[in-house]
Design an enzyme around this catalytic site. Structure first.
Site, PDB file in Angstrom:
ATOM      1  N   CYS A 111       0.804  -1.222   0.000  1.00 17.73           N
ATOM      2  CA  CYS A 111       0.000   0.000   0.000  1.00 17.73           C
ATOM      3  C   CYS A 111       0.840   1.277   0.000  1.00 17.73           C
ATOM      4  CB  CYS A 111      -0.942   0.012   1.204  1.00 17.73           C
ATOM      5  SG  CYS A 111      -2.060  -1.406   1.253  1.00 17.73           S
ATOM      6  N   HIS A 257      -2.708   7.115   2.740  1.00 16.62           N
ATOM      7  CA  HIS A 257      -3.222   5.825   2.281  1.00 16.62           C
ATOM      8  C   HIS A 257      -4.610   5.643   2.866  1.00 16.62           C
ATOM      9  CE1 HIS A 257      -3.930   1.714   1.451  1.00 16.62           C
ATOM     10  NE2 HIS A 257      -3.647   1.271   2.659  1.00 16.62           N
ATOM     11  N   ASN A 287     -10.178   0.467   0.307  1.00 15.24           N
ATOM     12  CA  ASN A 287      -8.717   0.384   0.320  1.00 15.24           C
ATOM     13  C   ASN A 287      -8.267  -0.259  -0.985  1.00 15.24           C
ATOM     14  OD1 ASN A 287      -6.030  -0.288   0.681  1.00 15.24           O
ATOM     15  ND2 ASN A 287      -6.284  -1.141   2.723  1.00 15.24           N
TER      16      ASN A 287
END
Length: 330
Positions: A111, A257, A287
């Site tokens: 990520c 993020h 996500n």
């Protein structure tokens, strides 16, 4: 010794999975998901492979930039969900868009991938006088690796891609990349399995702390990852900011993020920054791993929130456990 983001593009699958859709196969509900994560819906790739979403995002970025695609000197695809062990997604995308003069490779920092890839792109354009442009593509198909029996993880993730065209600039720039490999077993997915009979022949001092899990399925220790994330996000900013004497008050927008709204809120509190200065897209993207920061950045630009000359902080964390931050002038 900075960069200029010439243009960005994205690709979002048409298929969406809403919170109520999960009630068909796991015990949950919209309120439980919404209040704990901030997510309402997330895009899910159907027929689209990872490389295709990356290609479409790249095409959009190239079109907006107005450059000749043959002037791209390098394609970096940051992804944790490649369609192949080999070739790289970057090589497939490089061919599909006609970037015939470009090198290509994939980068996997989970990520935090876009932060790592953007900083890598900067080092190429700053050290190679013949490198006019670098194309950075973040493309993820996380839905293909989810365990839909695990309600703690399957509700979090979505699919999509975003891309950026990078060129050399003297704009303000700072970065900090870090990793804590002691937590590598907290967020992982096996791509290859070792047969039990082979494992039995391992020496006594061999250790494998990774949990047993189905092949190609994501495992996440949610509690421990949450603890790491709430400290990694503010630390990512602080490490990059200290290098150039920047403070939180100098930053116009924080683009974190997009993992969980509670993580972002906790990071904002630790930094002493209002949530009004954070770009948050969790509610409709979920996500999307390495694509989450560039998707949020692209949306902020398209909505007119992010303007030229503003100072941005891109801060991320992910499996590895990786983390890192970039401070730049847009």
């Amino acid at each position: 010794m900075g960069i200029n983001i010439l243009a960005m593009g994205n690709y979002i699958p048409e298929q969406k999975l809403k919170n109520d859709d999960f009630t068909r196969f796991i015990e949950t509900n919209d309120e439980w998901i919404r209040t704990r994560t901030g997510i309402v819906e997330r895009p899910m790739a159907g027929w689209e492979p990872t490389w295709y979403m990356g290609m479409k995002a790249a095409e959009a970025a190239v079109k907006k930039s107005g450059i000749n695609v043959k002037d791209i000197g390098l394609v970096i695809s940051c992804t944790a969900t490649s369609d192949f062990l080999t070739p790289s997604m970057a090589s497939v995308i490089q061919h599909k868009i006609g970037a015939v003069n470009a090198g290509a490779f994939d980068l996997n920092a989970a990520c935090t991938g876009f932060v790592y890839a953007l900083d890598t792109a900067r080092r190429f354009v700053q050290t190679d006088e013949n490198m006019k442009y670098v194309l950075v593509v973040a493309n993820e198909s996380l839905s293909r690796f989810l365990d839909f029996n695990d309600r703690g993880s399957c509700i979090l993730f979505g699919d999509g891609a975003a891309a950026a065209i990078i060129e050399k600039s003297d704009k303000m720039y700072s970065s900090a990349l870090r990793s804590d490999g002691s937590g590598a077993d907290l967020l992982c997915a096996r791509s290859l399995n070792v047969a039990p009979e082979i494992r039995q022949d391992a020496p006594d001092d061999f250790t494998d702390n990774f949990p047993d899990m189905p092949l190609h399925k994501l495992f996440q220790n949610g509690k421990e990852v949450y603890k790491f994330a709430t400290s990694a996000l503010p630390k990512s900013f602080t490490l990059a900011a200290e290098k150039i004497g920047v403070t939180k008050d100098d930053i116009d927008w924080f683009i974190p993020h997009q993992a969980n709204v509670r993580i972002i809120e906790t990071a904002a509190k630790k930094l002493g920054v209002s949530m009004d200065k954070f770009i948050v897209t969790l509610d409709h993207f979920g996500n999307t791993s390495s694509a989450s920061i560039p998707l949020a950045l692209n949306e902020g630009i398209e909505k007119g929130l992010i303007k030229r000359g503003q100072k941005l902080a891109l801060i991320g964390f992910g499996a590895g456990l990786t983390y890192g931050g970039i401070i730049l002038e847009y």
